[in-house]
Design an enzyme around this catalytic site. Structure first.
Site, PDB file in Angstrom:
ATOM      1  N   LEU A 424       1.023  -1.104  -0.085  1.00  0.00           N
ATOM      2  CA  LEU A 424      -0.060  -0.140   0.032  1.00  0.00           C
ATOM      3  C   LEU A 424       0.833   1.363   0.015  1.00  0.00           C
ATOM      4  O   LEU A 424       0.332   2.219  -0.520  1.00  0.00           O
ATOM      5  CB  LEU A 424      -0.952  -0.023   1.299  1.00  0.00           C
ATOM      6  CG  LEU A 424      -2.103  -1.044   1.335  1.00  0.00           C
ATOM      7  CD1 LEU A 424      -2.912  -1.121   2.582  1.00  0.00           C
ATOM      8  CD2 LEU A 424      -2.870  -0.882   0.193  1.00  0.00           C
ATOM      9  N   GLY A 425       2.107   1.062   0.620  1.00  0.00           N
ATOM     10  CA  GLY A 425       2.707   2.465   0.644  1.00  0.00           C
ATOM     11  C   GLY A 425       4.227   1.933   1.163  1.00  0.00           C
ATOM     12  O   GLY A 425       4.277   0.918   1.853  1.00  0.00           O
ATOM     13  N   THR A 426       5.302   2.686   0.825  1.00  0.00           N
ATOM     14  CA  THR A 426       6.540   2.489   1.518  1.00  0.00           C
ATOM     15  C   THR A 426       7.128   3.884   2.005  1.00  0.00           C
ATOM     16  O   THR A 426       6.931   5.038   1.606  1.00  0.00           O
ATOM     17  CB  THR A 426       7.541   2.033   0.507  1.00  0.00           C
ATOM     18  OG1 THR A 426       7.635   2.926  -0.608  1.00  0.00           O
ATOM     19  CG2 THR A 426       7.277   0.678  -0.182  1.00  0.00           C
ATOM     20  N   GLY A 427       8.048   3.641   3.152  1.00  0.00           N
ATOM     21  CA  GLY A 427       8.793   4.794   3.723  1.00  0.00           C
ATOM     22  C   GLY A 427      10.296   4.334   3.952  1.00  0.00           C
ATOM     23  O   GLY A 427      10.649   3.270   3.746  1.00  0.00           O
ATOM     24  N   ALA A 428      10.768   5.605   4.544  1.00  0.00           N
ATOM     25  CA  ALA A 428      12.181   5.442   4.888  1.00  0.00           C
ATOM     26  C   ALA A 428      12.373   4.215   5.964  1.00  0.00           C
ATOM     27  O   ALA A 428      13.394   3.502   6.090  1.00  0.00           O
ATOM     28  CB  ALA A 428      12.931   6.472   5.198  1.00  0.00           C
ATOM     29  N   VAL A 432       4.259  -0.872   4.305  1.00  0.00           N
ATOM     30  CA  VAL A 432       2.780  -0.886   4.575  1.00  0.00           C
ATOM     31  C   VAL A 432       2.126  -1.979   3.549  1.00  0.00           C
ATOM     32  O   VAL A 432       2.266  -1.714   2.180  1.00  0.00           O
ATOM     33  CB  VAL A 432       1.661   0.241   4.702  1.00  0.00           C
ATOM     34  CG1 VAL A 432       0.326  -0.146   4.988  1.00  0.00           C
ATOM     35  CG2 VAL A 432       2.571   1.193   5.574  1.00  0.00           C
ATOM     36  N   LYS A 448       1.834  -2.506   8.849  1.00  0.00           N
ATOM     37  CA  LYS A 448       2.987  -1.630   8.644  1.00  0.00           C
ATOM     38  C   LYS A 448       4.354  -2.770   9.142  1.00  0.00           C
ATOM     39  O   LYS A 448       4.186  -3.156  10.727  1.00  0.00           O
ATOM     40  CB  LYS A 448       2.904  -0.495   9.427  1.00  0.00           C
ATOM     41  CG  LYS A 448       4.464   0.430   9.548  1.00  0.00           C
ATOM     42  CD  LYS A 448       4.272   1.504  10.228  1.00  0.00           C
ATOM     43  CE  LYS A 448       3.604   2.763   9.434  1.00  0.00           C
ATOM     44  NZ  LYS A 448       4.231   3.124   8.035  1.00  0.00           N
ATOM     45  N   ASP A 542       6.666  13.614  11.769  1.00  0.00           N
ATOM     46  CA  ASP A 542       6.565  13.202  10.150  1.00  0.00           C
ATOM     47  C   ASP A 542       5.362  13.445   9.598  1.00  0.00           C
ATOM     48  O   ASP A 542       4.672  12.753   8.973  1.00  0.00           O
ATOM     49  CB  ASP A 542       6.937  11.697  10.178  1.00  0.00           C
ATOM     50  CG  ASP A 542       7.373  11.401   8.839  1.00  0.00           C
ATOM     51  OD1 ASP A 542       7.858  12.364   7.838  1.00  0.00           O
ATOM     52  OD2 ASP A 542       7.337  10.334   8.228  1.00  0.00           O
TER      53      ASP A 542
END
Length: 707
Positions: A424-428, A432, A448, A542
């Site tokens: 669904l999404g990526t971050g540093a 997710v 997550k 954030d």
């Protein structure tokens, strides 16, 4: 006889007088409010003078501070002569705290342009109000004080240490309440962390001095090793070196005569004349030792700042990762009262040398033995912790005590995500995944998965889960469960059908103007809850469109709140990579200063600009390079009154241009370089809703300081 209140010196010389000559006889009275008045005996009983009009360092309930009225702190806790701090309601209506000597502000209500009076009402609220009576800034209040006004005495004092304190005292003895003055509010909460303007010294303490907070929550000023107070009677004053400083005019520069005294969790702000990156502690020390201009170096992993005399705005903060390297002379005779100087003969020197050699041999033996013991202990702990852990079972439906969330097993979440298939999404720091729980409802959730580089021990993770899970607000995404198994750290959240704000804000099918305004208000409410209504204050760290999720009715929900607390200090520093782009990261992240809730206010300001302008905070493909950084371009358009450029082709926003301008002004207040000028999220929320007037903001980039 002339109806005046007169103060004379021992010789009878008049040194102070109040009251009007020729107004007839007058009498003085101390009112129940604490106001001392001089009143005529005429039928009208006109007040000639009252103490409330000329406050010193204290205000009381019922008292009003008008523009140009000031409070002046005392010199010390025993000397009531004028001190170094003042509180002033300026001509523009902004209430500021500042130091008299440096004429530098260190706290502000940011009500310039609209503030009219400072009120201390009988309910125990201290606030700045506009001329029409609108509350602009709540300085101090207490539900306890408000509900028991008849049972408490109250006062507020700008004290000798520069802190404005609101005190209460019980009028009658009651169980559980001591008969003494106790503090409701300290403003600022930690004056040692107050940030001065560039090149300004002596905010909390004098030059070459160090400020630290005591266990009594009061700042203390101390001289570092090798320094003493210029004036022993001035505990907040300047310190001076008691050894000859390095002379750059001397060809030899006396380099070998100096050494470094390490001071962990210590920093000085301002006065740096050189800095470099990618250095080590040793290189930072040596660089200062070999530089005759360097009096001290401040090291933060990967960064080194060199500072010359005088040393400005020193502070000790246990939460600060910086380390200071103070350069002092090796000669003990110049170090001062902390060391003892002795005179030795050649014979005693030989004996001392043999003694030192023996001590060295003993020390090495102890060191080797201790090292072997520590290695054996670490080996034992490794076997106990990791080998034994393989047989540890975690109940897939274990519930954390006190909170309504589940503890999932890793296998359960791996199955629910179909092997972590749909991203669904990526971050540093995480990725997710979409998941379907294996329960009777087949509930869709978001899982997550934290990267291994940010995982911590089980106790730290569990404590963080407890903190996050106890948050409960309609504009915060709900934490449903977690996994803390082996090296796996996962968090299970409710699934937001419409994805993130970033998905709907920067595309052709953008949200309508009215919906964007509501998203801004929703997000402000969520942040206000995290900052002011949680049992333990949470700094999000954030805030950005990717972390504002929208449910099926497009209600905004803040995600990832509190996750920054799971990160180690080295991971937190990666945010400095966006330096220079004026992204969502507050400037203080780059300046090695304490991080407060005001970093979230800054990030929200950038988010608000993106919401009202429907464009990203940084955009390269623009016709004019002045438009690349949204914050700077928006401020330029506001100054030139060219709001239509920011609104673009959004007809709904153009029709509502007055509200557009108000939201723009709120955003500019939020992105002030000086954190003290940024409003609280509660005030931001009230301004967005229209409950509080929005005053004209200053140029956010006019204030700049550096470490």
């Amino acid at each position: 006889m002339d109806g005046r209140l007169v103060l004379t010196d021992p010789n009878g010389q008049e040194i102070w007088a109040r009251g009007e000559l020729g107004a007839g006889p007058a009498y003085g009275a101390m009112l129940d409010t604490g106001n001392f008045v001089l009143t005529t005996t005429s039928i009208s009983s006109a007040t000639q003078w009252q103490s409330f009009d000329e406050p010193t360092d204290t205000i009381l309930p019922g008292q009003v501070l008008n523009r140009r009225t000031r409070l002046v702190s005392s010199f010390s806790d025993t000397n009531v002569s004028s001190g170094r701090f003042e509180l002033l309601l300026q001509d523009d209506g902004n209430m500021v705290f500042y130091t008299v000597e440096a004429n530098a502000s260190y706290w502000s209500t940011a009500t310039g342009g609209s503030g009219y009076q400072v009120m201390f009402n009988q309910s125990g609220f201290i606030f700045v109000q506009a001329k029409n009576g609108t509350l602009l800034y709540l300085i101090s209040s207490s539900n306890e004080a408000n509900s028991t006004t008849s049972q408490l005495y109250q006062r507020a004092i700008l004290e000798y240490d520069g802190v404005f304190r609101h005190y209460v005292y019980p009028k009658k003895s009651s169980s559980g309440r001591p008969m003494e003055w106790f503090t409701l509010y300290d403003i600022p909460d930690n004056i040692c962390l107050s940030q001065p303007q560039q090149g300004i010294g002596g905010i909390a303490c004098g030059l070459n001095s160090l400020c630290s907070m005591g266990t009594d929550r009061r700042p203390r000023c101390e001289c570092p090793l090798g320094y003493i107070l210029n004036d022993p009677n001035d505990k907040l004053g300047n310190c001076k070196a008691i050894f000859p400083v390095q002379d750059c005019k001397d060809e030899s520069q006396d380099v070998e005569a100096f050494t470094i005294h390490e001071m962990p969790n210590t920093n000085w702000f301002g006065g740096d004349y050189a800095s470099y990156l990618d250095g080590t502690e040793d290189s930072c020390k040596q660089n200062c030792l070999s530089d005759c201009y360097c009096a001290l170096a401040v090291y933060y992993p990967g960064f080194c700042w060199k500072k010359r005399y005088p040393l400005l705005n020193g502070r000790v903060d246990p939460t600060d990762s910086t380390k200071a390297f103070l350069k002092i002379r090796k000669d003990n005779s110049t170090v001062g009262p902390r060391t003892t100087t002795t005179t030795t003969t050649p014979q005693s020197q030989d004996g001392e040398k043999r003694k030192n050699q023996s001590s060295l041999i003993i020390s090495l033996s102890v060191l080797v033995g201790s090292s072997i013991f520590i290695l054996m202990l670490l080996a034992f702990l490794y076997v106990f912790k990791f080998k034994g852990k393989k047989t540890k079972k975690i109940s897939p439906h274990q519930v954390v005590p006190g909170v309504n969330i589940r503890c999932f097993s890793y296998n359960e979440l791996e199955e629910a995500t179909n092997g972590f298939e749909e991203v669904l999404g990526t971050g540093a720091f995480s990725t997710v995944y979409k998941a379907v729980l294996n329960d009777e409802n087949g509930k869709i959730v978001a899982v997550k998965k934290l990267h291994k580089t940010v995982t911590e021990g089980e106790e730290g993770f569990q404590a963080e889960v407890n903190s996050i899970s106890r948050t409960n607000h309609k504009n915060l995404i709900q934490l449903l469960g977690f996994c803390n198994e082996g090296q796996h750290r996962l968090l299970v959240y409710e699934h937001m059908k419409n994805g993130s704000l970033a998905d709907l804000l920067f595309k052709d099918s953008r949200l309508s103007w009215s919906k964007r305004v509501q998203v801004a208000i929703d997000t402000a409410k969520g942040l206000c809850y995290l900052h002011e209504e949680c049992r333990a204050q949470i700094i999000h760290c954030d805030i950005k469109p990717q972390n504002v999720l929208l449910d099926e009715s497009l209600t905004a929900n803040i995600a990832d709140f509190g996750i920054a607390k799971l990160l180690g200090k080295d991971q937190t520093r990666t945010t400095t990579k966006v330096r220079g782009t004026r992204g969502y990261v507050a400037p203080e992240w780059f300046r090695n200063t304490a991080i407060t809730i005001k970093v979230d206010v800054y990030s929200f300001g950038i988010l608000l600009l993106e919401l009202i302008c429907c464009r990203k905070s940084y955009k390269q493909d623009v016709a004019n390079e002045n438009e690349m950084i949204l914050a700077e371009w928006a401020c330029d358009c506001y100054r030139r009154n060219e709001l239509h450029l920011l609104a673009g082709d959004d007809e709904e926003a153009i029709e509502d241009i007055m509200r557009f301008e108000k939201l723009l002004m709120v955003a500019i207040w939020c992105i002030q370089e000086n954190p003290a000028l940024r409003p609280s999220m509660k005030n931001v929320m009230l301004m967005l809703e229209g409950s509080v007037e929005v005053s004209i903001p200053p140029d956010p980039f006019s204030f700049f300081y550096s470490v």
